[in-house]
Design an enzyme around this catalytic site. Sequence first.
Site, PDB file in Angstrom:
ATOM      1  N   MET A 161       0.863  -1.170   0.000  1.00 35.92           N
ATOM      2  CA  MET A 161       0.000   0.000   0.000  1.00 35.92           C
ATOM      3  C   MET A 161       0.908   1.231   0.000  1.00 35.92           C
ATOM      4  SD  MET A 161      -3.143   0.811   2.615  1.00 35.92           S
ATOM      5  CE  MET A 161      -2.234   0.145   4.004  1.00 35.92           C
ATOM      6  N   ARG A 301      -6.354  -1.869   9.306  1.00 42.37           N
ATOM      7  CA  ARG A 301      -6.528  -1.363  10.676  1.00 42.37           C
ATOM      8  C   ARG A 301      -6.950  -2.473  11.627  1.00 42.37           C
ATOM      9  NH1 ARG A 301      -9.209   4.552   9.040  1.00 42.37           N
ATOM     10  NH2 ARG A 301      -7.186   5.592   8.839  1.00 42.37           N
ATOM     11  N   TYR A 437       1.091   3.666  12.590  1.00 41.65           N
ATOM     12  CA  TYR A 437       0.747   3.491  11.177  1.00 41.65           C
ATOM     13  C   TYR A 437      -0.691   3.059  10.963  1.00 41.65           C
ATOM     14  CZ  TYR A 437       2.565  -1.389  11.786  1.00 41.65           C
ATOM     15  OH  TYR A 437       2.816  -2.659  12.204  1.00 41.65           O
ATOM     16  N   GLU A 438      -1.100   3.100   9.672  1.00 46.45           N
ATOM     17  CA  GLU A 438      -2.492   2.866   9.240  1.00 46.45           C
ATOM     18  C   GLU A 438      -3.452   3.868   9.882  1.00 46.45           C
ATOM     19  OE1 GLU A 438      -2.341   1.171   6.837  1.00 46.45           O
ATOM     20  OE2 GLU A 438      -0.588  -0.066   7.205  1.00 46.45           O
ATOM     21  N   GLY A 439      -3.000   5.091  10.047  1.00 44.77           N
ATOM     22  CA  GLY A 439      -3.786   6.121  10.709  1.00 44.77           C
ATOM     23  C   GLY A 439      -3.466   6.108  12.183  1.00 44.77           C
TER      24      GLY A 439
END
Length: 579
Positions: A161, A301, A437-439
């Site tokens: 990603m 997530r 990470y991932e928001g």
Amino acid sequence: MPYSPATADQLLAIRVNAGIEELAQSERFAAAEPDMVEAIVEGIGQFAAGEWAPLNRLGDLEGAKLENGVVRLPDGYAEAYVHYVEQGWNAIAGPANSGGQGLPFTLSCNVLENLGTANMAFTLLPILSVGAIEALEHHGSEAQKAKYLPDLVSGAWSGTMNLTEPQAGSDVGALRTTAEKIEDGEHAGKYRIAGQKIYITWGDHELAQNIIHLVLARLPGAPEGSRGISLFLVPKYHVKEDGSLGSHNDLRPVSLEHKLGINASPTCVMSYGDNGECIGEIVGEENRGLTAMFTMMNNARINVGNQGVQIAERATQQAMAYARERIQSARAGAADKSPVAILEHPDVRRMLLRMKALTQGARALLYYTAGQVDRGTLGDADARARAEICVPLLKAWGTDTGVEVASLGIQVHGGMGFVEETGAAQHWRDSRIAPIYEGTNGIQAADLVTRKLGMDGGAALTGFLETIARECAHEADLFALAGDCAAVAHWMREDASLDDRLAGSVPFCTMMAIAVAGWQLNRQLAMVAASEPSDAADAKRVAVRFFLDRIVPEARGLKAGATGGAATLYELSAEQLVG
């Protein structure tokens, strides 16, 4: 220290919290019968312990290296990955029409839990591939699915990603990577990609035969910000019409990040189109890239929340073993002044029970969330909404739990935990990336108090809390916590400004996560109470009671922070704040 799979507790969570037997009653998941579920959970546990766990420390010490433009992993990684693919673990929940087994997402989560507990850095490789499969399955063309999914599902190829750029972190709308449509020639209808991405997990390696990069980029004349972003599929090696691999695409790893932890996971700076010939194809519609990417992101997530469970389990196992073996001091107040194992001391007992209770609570939340995802796949709209609410809870609190438990593990080891030789420090170093990470977890909390709070006019979250309160009326603290969460939600919807909601978002997210985890642990307790007496049943009962009697009341104390508003945060000017 050897890794021992938490098979019994995983099976309990899969049965009680995910409700796997109910899922198996559907036509789609009919293969998830009890014998199959047990075989998968036991089998992946044995594989992870036997093949991935022994590489964990080696990966931390040697790490990934970039040599002459090629990413190299320590000895043993290539063989372990080949065995992972050969045994079919990557394909557990993959679509059946692409060679997958079509089993519930819940079981895919279990595969990743075991692999990640054994070796968190290594497991980032299949985590990203699972997300790429999800994005293509939902947004790819039929031709793309036929061309790319079978090898992604098997694990022969891996996926990535690509969002982040030096100037565009959480604000992906600021990205500068470009895509230009090719009008004629060999690649007509495809796109030339040009730009640089950073923090690309497993962005390059030699373990898989090909790497399928999903890259966010902007077309000429596209709208500004996030509304003008498209998603492109960019393979490391071009794929011919017959599925065989062609020449190397115009992309390369520029460097590897030097990180605090997860050293065996190559985190790459990737360059696309240095020679103007990086070829990709669009996924979905133009300027709709974030919609497709967030399909992958939502999956990621959940799997990052799973990492919190993984690292907590590994740190807990190591702390338990050390506390049992480390002899120091007599038990306070004991007539016998002989030194005892440190697990006999009250505060060490407190830490160990807290580690166990937090780990099991996060696992219960993980499998409840996974079960709701599976029900959503079967068409249950209420379950889909609950999964949406649970994703930020799991990602944020799950990863915070991983950090806390890993830190407690160091504390149990005392001075030996602060030196690298024992390996306790690695768990904390590895854990620390997951809340980022991932928001970041602040972004998860913001998502909760904006989009999730307002779902169905607020009824989705309110109804969720009413269910918890109704089922937990006999548990005073848990019932009260559900009420506190409902009160905070009402205040945020009716009385708070956006700044007020965001200022209280993190404590509210924690309250909600602990309420759901406590509810699900309470369900486990009911099943254990109905079983035959055993040491395992006693251990579960005590861990759950610790969670309900100590961790749940702590969460109630967060209400003041959740409703404190933003005024105090802005009493000082920026200049005054930084001094």
